[in-house]
Design a protein around this motif. Structure first.
Motif, PDB file in Angstrom:
ATOM      1  N   GLY A   1       0.554  -0.739  -0.500  1.00  0.00           N
ATOM      2  CA  GLY A   1       0.016   0.157   0.197  1.00  0.00           C
ATOM      3  C   GLY A   1       0.888   1.658  -0.272  1.00  0.00           C
ATOM      4  N   SER A   2       1.889   0.896  -0.421  1.00  0.00           N
ATOM      5  CA  SER A   2       2.713   2.483  -0.744  1.00  0.00           C
ATOM      6  C   SER A   2       2.780   3.053  -1.265  1.00  0.00           C
ATOM      7  CB  SER A   2       4.247   2.024   0.069  1.00  0.00           C
ATOM      8  OG  SER A   2       5.687   3.413   0.030  1.00  0.00           O
ATOM      9  N   THR A   3       3.096   4.546  -1.382  1.00  0.00           N
ATOM     10  CA  THR A   3       2.729   4.721  -2.653  1.00  0.00           C
ATOM     11  C   THR A   3       4.738   5.835  -3.271  1.00  0.00           C
ATOM     12  OG1 THR A   3       2.477   6.995  -0.963  1.00  0.00           O
ATOM     13  CG2 THR A   3       0.511   5.776  -2.692  1.00  0.00           C
ATOM     14  N   ARG A   4       5.785   4.836  -2.345  1.00  0.00           N
ATOM     15  CA  ARG A   4       6.694   5.662  -2.034  1.00  0.00           C
ATOM     16  C   ARG A   4       7.333   5.305  -3.431  1.00  0.00           C
ATOM     17  NH1 ARG A   4       9.263   4.672   3.526  1.00  0.00           N
ATOM     18  NH2 ARG A   4      11.014   5.292   1.992  1.00  0.00           N
ATOM     19  N   ALA A   5       8.450   5.980  -4.596  1.00  0.00           N
ATOM     20  CA  ALA A   5       9.033   4.908  -5.261  1.00  0.00           C
ATOM     21  C   ALA A   5       9.963   5.118  -5.500  1.00  0.00           C
ATOM     22  CB  ALA A   5       8.250   6.218  -6.663  1.00  0.00           C
ATOM     23  N   ASN A   6      11.099   5.286  -4.107  1.00  0.00           N
ATOM     24  CA  ASN A   6      12.432   4.825  -4.193  1.00  0.00           C
ATOM     25  C   ASN A   6      12.656   3.770  -3.655  1.00  0.00           C
ATOM     26  OD1 ASN A   6      11.481   5.042  -1.171  1.00  0.00           O
ATOM     27  ND2 ASN A   6      12.617   7.119  -0.843  1.00  0.00           N
ATOM     28  N   ALA A   7      11.875   2.759  -3.476  1.00  0.00           N
ATOM     29  CA  ALA A   7      12.889   1.535  -3.741  1.00  0.00           C
ATOM     30  C   ALA A   7      13.313   1.049  -4.159  1.00  0.00           C
ATOM     31  CB  ALA A   7      11.204  -0.119  -3.469  1.00  0.00           C
ATOM     32  N   ASP A   8      14.103  -0.199  -4.369  1.00  0.00           N
ATOM     33  CA  ASP A   8      14.416  -0.882  -5.425  1.00  0.00           C
ATOM     34  C   ASP A   8      13.198  -1.682  -6.773  1.00  0.00           C
ATOM     35  OD1 ASP A   8      17.459  -0.791  -4.076  1.00  0.00           O
ATOM     36  OD2 ASP A   8      16.829  -2.635  -2.739  1.00  0.00           O
ATOM     37  N   LEU A   9      12.219  -2.036  -6.102  1.00  0.00           N
ATOM     38  CA  LEU A   9      11.644  -2.556  -7.054  1.00  0.00           C
ATOM     39  C   LEU A   9      10.135  -2.069  -6.677  1.00  0.00           C
ATOM     40  CD1 LEU A   9      11.051  -4.322  -9.556  1.00  0.00           C
ATOM     41  CD2 LEU A   9      10.414  -6.209  -7.863  1.00  0.00           C
ATOM     42  N   PHE A  10       9.328  -1.370  -7.126  1.00  0.00           N
ATOM     43  CA  PHE A  10       8.193  -0.755  -6.766  1.00  0.00           C
ATOM     44  C   PHE A  10       6.822  -1.219  -7.752  1.00  0.00           C
ATOM     45  CE2 PHE A  10      10.445   3.122  -8.864  1.00  0.00           C
ATOM     46  CZ  PHE A  10      10.189   3.013  -8.839  1.00  0.00           C
ATOM     47  N   ASP A  11       5.756  -1.451  -7.687  1.00  0.00           N
ATOM     48  CA  ASP A  11       4.362  -1.291  -8.688  1.00  0.00           C
ATOM     49  C   ASP A  11       4.385  -0.055  -9.253  1.00  0.00           C
ATOM     50  OD1 ASP A  11       3.368  -1.130  -6.479  1.00  0.00           O
ATOM     51  OD2 ASP A  11       1.497  -1.433  -7.642  1.00  0.00           O
ATOM     52  N   ILE A  12       3.647   0.360 -10.346  1.00  0.00           N
ATOM     53  CA  ILE A  12       3.751   1.872 -10.971  1.00  0.00           C
ATOM     54  C   ILE A  12       1.899   1.381 -11.265  1.00  0.00           C
ATOM     55  CG2 ILE A  12       3.827   3.211 -12.865  1.00  0.00           C
ATOM     56  CD1 ILE A  12       6.540   2.454 -12.772  1.00  0.00           C
ATOM     57  N   PRO A  13       0.980   1.095 -10.592  1.00  0.00           N
ATOM     58  CA  PRO A  13      -0.447   1.273 -10.959  1.00  0.00           C
ATOM     59  C   PRO A  13      -1.106   2.208 -11.947  1.00  0.00           C
ATOM     60  CG  PRO A  13       0.176   2.629  -9.070  1.00  0.00           C
ATOM     61  CD  PRO A  13       1.253   2.022  -9.504  1.00  0.00           C
ATOM     62  N   PHE A  14      -2.281   1.589 -12.478  1.00  0.00           N
ATOM     63  CA  PHE A  14      -2.744   2.598 -13.975  1.00  0.00           C
ATOM     64  C   PHE A  14      -4.119   3.341 -12.808  1.00  0.00           C
ATOM     65  CE2 PHE A  14      -1.438  -1.400 -15.881  1.00  0.00           C
ATOM     66  CZ  PHE A  14      -0.560  -0.695 -17.623  1.00  0.00           C
ATOM     67  N   SER A  15      -3.029   4.658 -12.425  1.00  0.00           N
ATOM     68  CA  SER A  15      -4.278   5.470 -12.150  1.00  0.00           C
ATOM     69  C   SER A  15      -4.495   6.618 -12.810  1.00  0.00           C
ATOM     70  CB  SER A  15      -3.794   5.454 -10.780  1.00  0.00           C
ATOM     71  OG  SER A  15      -2.421   5.691 -10.938  1.00  0.00           O
ATOM     72  N   THR A  16      -4.601   7.852 -12.458  1.00  0.00           N
ATOM     73  CA  THR A  16      -4.784   9.833 -12.656  1.00  0.00           C
ATOM     74  C   THR A  16      -3.650   9.543 -12.374  1.00  0.00           C
ATOM     75  OG1 THR A  16      -6.610   9.599 -10.972  1.00  0.00           O
ATOM     76  CG2 THR A  16      -7.216   9.525 -13.301  1.00  0.00           C
ATOM     77  N   ALA A  17      -3.424   9.374 -10.912  1.00  0.00           N
ATOM     78  CA  ALA A  17      -2.495  10.132  -9.785  1.00  0.00           C
ATOM     79  C   ALA A  17      -1.108   9.357 -10.816  1.00  0.00           C
ATOM     80  CB  ALA A  17      -2.265   9.917  -8.832  1.00  0.00           C
TER      81      ALA A  17
END
Length: 382
Positions: A152-168
């Motif tokens: 549930g994290s929105t942080r994008a500074n991990a080694d691997l992170f998902d990029i959901p399809f959303s307006t944001a």
């Protein structure tokens, strides 16, 4: 996506759609496929040191298989499992390849003890999962010592992170690489209690092009069938251009009332997609009002694919919707469902991840199975 890091199945489906061994080394079945015999790997241990045996594996398998085969029985002896039922189990291997059929044990101290490359170190439901490398893993210790998953994290500074399809849109760190899987999710409209001709008019009104370009930023694909082309091999046969004049002609011959298009609450991508569908419907002469919830005449459906087995995926989808088809082929089953308007495919979506520069081996690891995060095969710079 994460389960196979912790627990493993008897078999898996390879890139050719064929079953191959994981915890089982071989299997046989009778002519009617009612009785199956599996031999388990030797020298495999659970995370608590308990050896893998048929007796240890049987409880989890029985609980999982009873959801599909009501009268199934699992008999254990040494390293041999016998699975039998009064009815044929032709798709048993596909069922056993699903993560829900994984082998695991429970104790008073832990509810999830598997045989996978990582063991659970700490679990905070809905928030955080900490994994540690399993030194005695039968297929070789992972390169990584540990993995921490923030849910549930929105942080994008991990080694691997998902990029959901959303307006944001996330602001990605510098040098982040974007990786997309094959199509792994179907977005479709499910209609309930609607004249099939009206469903046909709605399908003719929909222009998927702007949805792909604008809403998915060209990462999705237009969907005209239920299974993507890479899985079925025949999805291109269902492709068709929008035909608004024909939709209006059909609508002019029907007695219409306002329809509601429901979509999952708190899903900004689904809301944007519902708004686009509503605009297309208006062009076709159909009053379709978007609203969050689940009770619309038309419902936006998000269906994640689980495996490379086309027959199992189609059967699973239709069964979940209360639809049953007994066709001679997968193509006939899809065509029958699409022609009566019960489902109107919109998009296929991939999984999209951001990968930091210090992660190595990602592409080679993911070639094995696009439905699993193979973190045991990657390594990172200090």
């Amino acid at each position: 996506m994460l389960a196979p890091l912790i627990v493993e199945t008897l078999v898996r489906i390879n890139e050719r759609g064929e079953p191959e061994p994981v915890l089982a080394v071989n299997w046989q079945h009778d002519a009617d496929r009612k009785r199956w015999r599996f031999s388990l790997k030797a020298k495999v241990t659970f995370h608590d040191g308990e050896p893998l045996s048929a007796t240890a594996a049987a409880p989890a398998l029985l609980a999982a298989l009873k959801k599909r085969y009501a009268d199934v029985k699992v008999t254990a002896g040494g390293q041999t499992l016998v699975i039998q039922s009064e009815a044929p189990m032709s798709d048993l291997l596909s069922e056993l390849a699903r993560s829900s059929s994984a082998v695991f044990r429970k104790t008073e101290k832990s509810a999830l003890i598997g045989t996978g490359p990582f063991r659970v170190a700490n679990w905070e439901p809905g928030r955080r999962l900490s994994l540690m490398a399993f030194d005695d893993y039968w297929n070789g210790r992972p390169y990584l010592d540990s993995v921490i998953v923030n849910l549930g994290s929105t942080r994008a500074n991990a080694d691997l992170f998902d990029i959901p399809f959303s307006t944001a849109r996330r602001i990605l760190p510098e040098r982040t690489r974007i990786w997309c899987s094959t199509a792994r999710e179907l977005i479709a409209l499910q209609t309930t209690g609607i004249d099939p001709q009206l469903s046909r008019a709605l399908a003719l009104s929909i222009d998927r092009g702007p949805m792909v370009v604008v809403l998915t930023q060209r990462k999705g694909e237009a969907a005209f069938g239920l299974l993507p082309q890479w899985l079925s091999g025949y999805a291109f046969l269902f492709a068709a251009a929008p035909d608004v004049p024909r939709a209006r002609q059909i609508v002019s011959q029907l007695r219409l009332s306002a329809l509601t298009l429901s979509y999952p609450p708190n899903d900004s991508f689904a809301r944007s997609l519902a708004d686009r569908v509503s605009l297309n419907a208006r062009d076709g002469g159909i009053n379709l009002q978007p609203a969050p919830g689940q009770n619309g005449n038309v419902r936006l459906l998000r269906w994640p694919l689980e495996s490379r087995d086309a027959a199992n995926e189609l059967t699973r989808l239709l069964a979940s919707l209360g639809l049953s088809e007994s066709p001679d082929s997968l193509y006939d089953a899809e065509r029958a469902t699409l022609e009566d308007g019960r489902l109107i495919p919109l998009l296929y979506l991939p999984a999209v991840y951001g990968i930091s520069p210090r992660v190595h081996g990602w592409d080679a690891a993911q070639k094995q199975d696009p439905f699993v995060l193979h973190l045991e095969h990657i390594w990172v710079d200090p």
